[in-house]
Write an enzyme that holds these catalytic residues in place. Structure first.
Site, PDB file in Angstrom:
ATOM      1  N   ASN B 134       0.831  -1.211   0.000  1.00 35.65           N
ATOM      2  CA  ASN B 134       0.000   0.000   0.000  1.00 35.65           C
ATOM      3  C   ASN B 134       0.863   1.258   0.000  1.00 35.65           C
ATOM      4  O   ASN B 134       0.835   2.031   0.952  1.00 35.65           O
ATOM      5  CB  ASN B 134      -0.877   0.048   1.270  1.00 35.65           C
ATOM      6  CG  ASN B 134      -1.685  -1.207   1.496  1.00 35.65           C
ATOM      7  OD1 ASN B 134      -2.760  -1.379   0.941  1.00 35.65           O
ATOM      8  ND2 ASN B 134      -1.159  -2.092   2.325  1.00 35.65           N
ATOM      9  N   PRO B 135       1.651   1.472  -1.047  1.00 37.36           N
ATOM     10  CA  PRO B 135       2.635   2.554  -1.013  1.00 37.36           C
ATOM     11  C   PRO B 135       2.055   3.965  -0.965  1.00 37.36           C
ATOM     12  O   PRO B 135       2.781   4.909  -0.675  1.00 37.36           O
ATOM     13  CB  PRO B 135       3.437   2.358  -2.302  1.00 37.36           C
ATOM     14  CG  PRO B 135       2.557   1.568  -3.207  1.00 37.36           C
ATOM     15  CD  PRO B 135       1.700   0.727  -2.327  1.00 37.36           C
ATOM     16  N   LYS B 136       0.738   4.106  -1.246  1.00 34.85           N
ATOM     17  CA  LYS B 136       0.158   5.450  -1.213  1.00 34.85           C
ATOM     18  C   LYS B 136      -0.788   5.640  -0.035  1.00 34.85           C
ATOM     19  O   LYS B 136      -1.652   6.505  -0.044  1.00 34.85           O
ATOM     20  CB  LYS B 136      -0.599   5.721  -2.529  1.00 34.85           C
ATOM     21  CG  LYS B 136       0.352   5.810  -3.704  1.00 34.85           C
ATOM     22  CD  LYS B 136      -0.302   6.436  -4.901  1.00 34.85           C
ATOM     23  CE  LYS B 136       0.718   6.549  -6.027  1.00 34.85           C
ATOM     24  NZ  LYS B 136       0.205   7.302  -7.168  1.00 34.85           N
ATOM     25  N   ASN B 137      -0.633   4.803   0.970  1.00 33.28           N
ATOM     26  CA  ASN B 137      -1.479   4.876   2.155  1.00 33.28           C
ATOM     27  C   ASN B 137      -0.760   5.681   3.231  1.00 33.28           C
ATOM     28  O   ASN B 137       0.422   5.468   3.489  1.00 33.28           O
ATOM     29  CB  ASN B 137      -1.742   3.425   2.594  1.00 33.28           C
ATOM     30  CG  ASN B 137      -2.312   3.315   3.984  1.00 33.28           C
ATOM     31  OD1 ASN B 137      -1.728   3.784   4.953  1.00 33.28           O
ATOM     32  ND2 ASN B 137      -3.444   2.653   4.100  1.00 33.28           N
TER      33      ASN B 137
END
Lengths: 325, 343
Positions: B134-137
């Site tokens: 989830n790199p954009k969380n």
């Protein structure tokens, strides 16, 4: 709560709120208030006030709940803003808002550097929550909860060499954070006094340069994305420079992200629509005044009609009170 | 900004589409193995699940799967009890896998970790996995920062962000985290080299240019020598790809640190003029030339008539030929410059 706000404000701009009957409206208003945290008179408890994002923990409050629950079941600044915005859109008079508690919640979230956290339980701090704080204070007409000097300092320190604002000092200039920064200054009544002519000119140039192939990008050399129609568009509107965009080309781009089967707007053409991009696409289109949409207020991101209702509430409050809020 | 501007904390919806054969409702969503409900687990028999209270008619009705409801009913139960145990920790992992954006679950997890005195190195591993998935969380990055703060050890942070950059070299969260780690643990030694590498791979990476500015501002500062060096560096990048906004922006940013006029650093005016004479008409070049002339007109009023004429010609060429999408803006600039520097 944010999902509700997207849906309600989107419906409002589409002039579709009449689809909700009076009973349904009241029901939604009641649901929003059911997510308000009602603390005692203890100042520390009030810091955990505000509105919840949803009902995940709501059923945990009861006779047998312990400290853990009250530590975790805190308001979230974005949810407080979207709750208040939703209430106004539905025509509520905000009389059930626990004002001192909400103000205590906002005040408790400001950091020494001027920025804001989102929730007492612990979170990151950046420009997004600064905007939410300013919007809440504007709606409740009470700016005493914000140290506006340090807030302004944080905003100006976030201006990068590109001439626009990042999420914080030294971070890359970005359309979303630039919106949050400028809308905050505008809501605080400090826009003109905070930016020099040169800073304003450079910012307008940066914003206008975001137009790429019709649509608007969030940062240089990134693909255009529907939601920036609002973030960049509204910032330009506040600065009086929206007309410097090619508004016809922007409109074409946003409309091209529609899904012809399910409806709704997506980030890019031929991708999946979602609530956020649908709402911000509509709100962005509303700024352009070319489609059959109600006009939107760029600073609070609610319809002008909802804003008028809010201003009427403000008038009623100052008429009725003998002591300043 | 998409998910970076508005992190909506909605719970993930894994309902199956109508007509689908495979019964997804029993999947936990990750490894495809059949879900064992907490309500059927012997070791959880002492806990009574607490259902979510949406009231009689829910607003924003989310179609939760059965496994999702199962996990969150048990989570609510342990929260009410105030249980801070190993099994509660394990439960938060399931809850996070089902909705990594639920900030309350992350807060609760941190409470448990502190209470148990858990192995934080292991937690770093868990965090890295969650970040990679989830790199954009926002929550995963915040959790990582907290754990690193507790450990007082930033030695893995540069590598972590580099892994993320290999998939997306512009990930805003990763850049924010990297800047935080560099500042907190004073790790600037090889940062300019890393920025060089990224710009080799993609000279249009605006985040890398921003990082360059950041690194220099935190180390040597923009001294006369550094400004000279950076101007040459940027000119070389522009020579590679002229129509690239990032280095032009950076160039403007760097020379602004000078005390003298914009054109006082090196031979910027001659360099621009040469490109222009060779037929280069990138709007970035033309805009930069406008800025150089505007700066000159501010400082030398006697040059205004000649320079203003040139400026207006450039604005006209931008509006009609080279940057038509911004024609309204260039018309505004024509009016603005005429007003400020006209007779």
């Amino acid at each position: 709560m944010a999902v509700l706000y997207f849906a309600l404000s989107g419906l409002d701009l589409l002039d579709g709120l009449s689809e909700l009957d009076k009973e349904e409206r009241q029901h939604i208003i009641n649901w929003i208030y059911s997510l308000q945290i009602l603390p005692g008179n203890d100042r520390d408890e009030q810091a955990c006030a505000g509105f919840r994002g949803g009902t995940t923990l709501a059923s945990c409050r009861g006779e047998s709940s312990c400290d853990t629950v009250s530590q975790l079941d805190c308001g979230h600044i974005t949810m407080t803003y979207t709750a208040l915005a939703s209430l106004i859109i539905l025509g509520d008079d905000l009389s059930r808002v626990e004002r001192p508690a909400v103000m205590a919640h906002v005040a408790a979230l400001q950091c020494p550097d001027g920025s804001f956290f989102s929730t007492r339980g612990g979170s990151e701090n950046d420009m997004r929550f600064m905007y939410c704080a300013a919007a809440i204070c504007y709606i409740l007409q009470d700016f005493s909860a914000i140290n506006t000097t340090s807030a302004t300092k944080y905003i100006l320190n976030s201006m990068s060499y590109e001439g626009a604002m990042g999420q914080g000092t030294h971070l890359e200039a970005h359309g979303g954070s630039s919106y949050c920064a400028i809308a905050t200054l505008h809501l605080l009544g400090k826009l003109d006094s905070s930016l020099s002519r040169t800073q304003r000119e450079r910012l307008v140039r940066w914003l206008v340069e975001r137009q790429s192939g019709g649509g608007l990008q969030g940062r240089p050399n990134k693909p255009p994305d529907t939601c920036y129609a609002f973030w960049i568009g509204a910032t330009l509107q506040i600065l009086g420079a929206l007309d410097y965009l090619d508004t016809a080309a922007l409109r074409q781009f946003v409309l091209s992200t529609q899904d012809p089967i399910t409806g709704g707007l997506a980030k890019y053409p031929n991708s999946n629509p979602d609530g956020l991009h649908t709402y911000l696409g509509i709100s962005g289109l509303s700024l352009l005044r070319k489609d059959n949409l109600k006009p939107v207020d760029p600073a609070l991101n609610i319809s002008q009609q909802a804003l008028s209702h809010l201003h009427q509430l403000h008038k009623n409050i100052s008429k009725n009170s003998t002591v300043p809020c | 900004m998409g998910s970076t501007a508005n992190n909506i904390t909605t719970e993930e919806n894994t309902t199956q589409a109508p007509g689908e054969e495979h019964d997804d409702s029993l999947d936990d969503g990750s490894d495809g193995e059949a879900w064992v409900f907490y309500r059927e687990r012997k070791e959880w028999a002492d806990i009574t699940p607490v259902p979510q209270d949406d009231g009689p008619h829910a607003v924003v009705k989310i179609a939760y799967t059965d496994p999702f409801t199962d996990v969150y009913d048990y989570l609510r139960a342990v929260v009410v009890k105030g249980e801070l145990s190993e099994r509660a920790l394990y439960l938060t992992e399931d809850a996070i896998n089902m909705n990594a954006a639920n900030y309350t679950v992350w807060q609760y997890r941190r409470k448990i970790l502190r209470h148990l005195g858990s192995d934080l190195e292991q937690e770093l591993n868990f965090c890295r996995e969650m970040i990679e998935m989830n790199p954009k969380n926002y929550q995963v990055w915040h959790h990582r920062r907290v754990i690193v703060e507790w450990l007082g050890d930033g030695s893995k942070e540069l590598k972590l962000t580099e892994i993320i950059f290999s998939q997306d070299a512009k990930n805003y969260h990763a850049w924010e985290h990297r800047q935080w780690a560099l500042k907190t643990f004073k790790l600037y030694d090889r940062e300019l080299d890393y920025v060089d590498l990224l710009l080799e791979e993609d000279v249009r990476n605006n985040s890398a240019w921003n990082q360059r500015h950041f690194t220099i501002s935190q180390t040597t500062g923009f001294t006369k020598e550094v400004i000279q060096r950076e101007v040459e560096y940027t000119k070389a990048a522009i020579a590679k790809v002229v129509d690239n906004e990032s280095p032009w922006s950076y160039l403007r940013g760097v020379v602004q640190h000078c005390e003298g006029s914009l054109a006082s650093v090196g031979d910027l005016w001659e360099w621009c003029q040469k490109m222009h004479d060779e037929g280069q008409c990138s709007p970035h070049l033309l805009t930069f030339m406008l800025d150089l002339m505007e700066d000159r007109m501010e400082r030398q009023p006697d040059l205004r008539p000649t320079l203003l004429k040139r400026c207006l010609e450039i604005c006209e060429s931008l509006a009609t030929k080279y940057d038509r999408i911004r024609r309204e803006y260039w018309r505004y600039i024509e009016r603005n410059l005429s007003h400020r520097f006209g007779a």
